[in-house]
Write a protein that holds these residues in place. Sequence first.
Motif, PDB file in Angstrom:
ATOM      1  N   LEU A 169       2.641  -9.190  -3.045  1.00 46.13           N
ATOM      2  CA  LEU A 169       2.945  -9.920  -1.815  1.00 46.13           C
ATOM      3  C   LEU A 169       3.948 -11.045  -2.074  1.00 46.13           C
ATOM      4  O   LEU A 169       4.819 -11.309  -1.248  1.00 46.13           O
ATOM      5  N   VAL A 170       3.826 -11.685  -3.236  1.00 43.59           N
ATOM      6  CA  VAL A 170       4.793 -12.723  -3.595  1.00 43.59           C
ATOM      7  C   VAL A 170       6.192 -12.113  -3.673  1.00 43.59           C
ATOM      8  O   VAL A 170       7.164 -12.674  -3.163  1.00 43.59           O
ATOM      9  N   ALA A 171       6.266 -10.927  -4.284  1.00 42.98           N
ATOM     10  CA  ALA A 171       7.573 -10.261  -4.402  1.00 42.98           C
ATOM     11  C   ALA A 171       8.131  -9.949  -3.014  1.00 42.98           C
ATOM     12  O   ALA A 171       9.313 -10.160  -2.742  1.00 42.98           O
ATOM     13  N   MET A 172       7.240  -9.482  -2.136  1.00 41.44           N
ATOM     14  CA  MET A 172       7.673  -9.128  -0.782  1.00 41.44           C
ATOM     15  C   MET A 172       8.172 -10.367  -0.035  1.00 41.44           C
ATOM     16  O   MET A 172       9.258 -10.375   0.537  1.00 41.44           O
ATOM     17  N   ARG A 217       6.452  -8.284  11.194  1.00 40.92           N
ATOM     18  CA  ARG A 217       7.129  -6.993  11.347  1.00 40.92           C
ATOM     19  C   ARG A 217       7.250  -6.235  10.028  1.00 40.92           C
ATOM     20  O   ARG A 217       7.921  -5.229   9.945  1.00 40.92           O
ATOM     21  N   VAL A 218       6.600  -6.740   9.009  1.00 42.12           N
ATOM     22  CA  VAL A 218       6.683  -6.093   7.693  1.00 42.12           C
ATOM     23  C   VAL A 218       5.955  -4.741   7.716  1.00 42.12           C
ATOM     24  O   VAL A 218       4.914  -4.617   8.351  1.00 42.12           O
ATOM     25  N   PRO A 219       6.503  -3.723   7.041  1.00 45.39           N
ATOM     26  CA  PRO A 219       5.839  -2.410   7.010  1.00 45.39           C
ATOM     27  C   PRO A 219       4.436  -2.501   6.410  1.00 45.39           C
ATOM     28  O   PRO A 219       4.197  -3.281   5.500  1.00 45.39           O
ATOM     29  N   GLY A 220       3.522  -1.717   6.954  1.00 43.82           N
ATOM     30  CA  GLY A 220       2.160  -1.703   6.430  1.00 43.82           C
ATOM     31  C   GLY A 220       1.259  -2.722   7.111  1.00 43.82           C
ATOM     32  O   GLY A 220       0.066  -2.783   6.838  1.00 43.82           O
ATOM     33  N   VAL A 221       1.820  -3.539   8.003  1.00 47.42           N
ATOM     34  CA  VAL A 221       1.012  -4.553   8.685  1.00 47.42           C
ATOM     35  C   VAL A 221       0.295  -3.926   9.877  1.00 47.42           C
ATOM     36  O   VAL A 221       0.902  -3.206  10.663  1.00 47.42           O
ATOM     37  N   ARG A 222      -1.019  -4.170   9.975  1.00 48.82           N
ATOM     38  CA  ARG A 222      -1.750  -3.656  11.126  1.00 48.82           C
ATOM     39  C   ARG A 222      -1.714  -4.669  12.256  1.00 48.82           C
ATOM     40  O   ARG A 222      -1.416  -4.354  13.384  1.00 48.82           O
ATOM     41  N   HIS A 223      -2.069  -5.891  11.943  1.00 40.88           N
ATOM     42  CA  HIS A 223      -1.817  -6.924  12.952  1.00 40.88           C
ATOM     43  C   HIS A 223      -1.743  -8.311  12.323  1.00 40.88           C
ATOM     44  O   HIS A 223      -2.107  -8.502  11.162  1.00 40.88           O
TER      45      HIS A 223
END
Length: 579
Positions: A169-172, A217-223
Amino acid sequence: MDSRTAAHVLSKIAAYLELKGENTFKCRAYLGAAKGLLALGADDLTPLFRSGELERVRGLGPATLAVIRDLVEFGESRYLEQLRESTPEGLLEMLDVPGLSADKIRKIHDGLGLETLEELEAAARDGRLASLPRFGPKTAQRILKGIAFLRDKGSLRLHHHALVEAAQLVAMVGQHPDIERVEVAGDIRRHCEVAASVVLVAACRRAPAETAQSFTRVPGVRHAEGAGASIVIRFVDGARLDLHCVELTQFGVALWRETGSAAHVADVRERLARRGLRIDNDWLRDGGGRIVPAPDETVLYQAAGLAFVEPELREAMGETDAAEHGGLPNLIEPTAIRGALHCHSHYSDGKASVREMADAARERGWSYIGISDHSQSAFYAGGLPPERILAQHEEIDELNTRLRDFHVLKGIEADILADGRLDYSADILDRFDYVTGSIHSRFAMDGATMTERVLSALDDPHLTILGHPTGRLLLAREPYAIDVDAVLEKARAVGAAVELNADPHRLDLDWRHLRRAKTLGVSVAIGPDAHSVNGLDTVNGGVAIARKAWLEARDVLNARAAEDVLAFARARRTAKGVA
Ligand SMILES: [Zn+2]
Ligand SMILES: [Zn+2]
């Protein structure tokens, strides 16, 4: 299709296959593929799939690639849908109940037609579960406990899993063009053995609220929920990220506040107040209301009149007083470790030879390794009968003549039997350089009996180290009933060490008890419990926990030279008239 979502689909397939009773290799293939994808961390798999690059990712094979093809082309997996249709969703939840295997769940489902966790709970209470062949009232009781445990701790993750998650997550977050700096805070930064979520603090170039919002709006986010600069993001696989975007001059305050613990933060805040300073929305303000820039935490601790407190110590357990009076410990560093004493080889249930383990220890910069395979009663783990011990010792002697500046020690992980005796006769025990004594059976004894069992094992002067002293498995099995204080008192009296078993599922003794061990002057051995070459690296996680327990290098047995470890074991054996 992003790799997190795809990995989630693959691990769900693995769980369904397990429930259907498919062979374990097949299940593992899906889990391995999920792991490979997660490590890849790609926002979009489509180009990688099209170019054939995915075929080279570790763990991906024809079956798993077929699933990814579906995901890329249709956005869902037909295979998963098929499995889902033939298996009730509730059975999947049952897999998370500690002690409930896929095999048992199948029996419960076939025998009683149960499909949800609630139905399972009711059946465990009203006796239906106990009436199933090979279940019985004890199993029903255990399952009830497991369900309660799950409700209590369901959202928690082990530290080493949380660390991997946090790094991704830090990398993202770090890739975002508006982010200047990002750091992990929360339980993970405090080296807590389990963590509820990943907490990140980020410094933003633009208005923090805007930047925070863009992460939804990051991919893989549900909400995502939350307002302004603080956002809670939930991913499709259940992972949770708490993201706090601030300005650079607030960063130190935000990082400190989000690291916690709450009690530590309150304590420091009070000290700031006494000096006329206050915290207001992650700004540090002086008496005149002016902002004191705090890009890092040192400014804050200085303002409070304290030495810098390492995050792992921030538990409101005396650290602020110590920081005021120059009494903070000189915490052990991973580089202080000089060897490892809890290592298995292929003589029992380890995967590597003695030689391979020795070479790997040397590669890690250590100067010795103690091989401590299982003892004869541990038949399920290939425990060693006396003649195998002799063979191993011959091999070690021979190896030691060839190794320069490195030593292989002859250890054993001897079972502590139900009556407190160690698993070999004295003449065999005499042959080892040191002995770790551990409990691997009969966990359910009452507290008094269990404590007596361990105390009497400690009476045996052969016992050098008490292995994983409470038997806990984090998020899976509670420690057995045992009076740890009495055990530590006894260890001090007889000159035995206690283990901090560094297996991330154990981390046993607990750091709170280790702190007590230090106060009493009981030495602590940080044991990797390595069953493979890579298993040696768990020592680093052990050091992280040792630091949380205020341990210094001098408190740790395997931060000493091999001769000193040998002398420690000898002193114990030759001491007369011990308590
Ligand atoms: Zn063990
Ligand atoms: Zn072991």
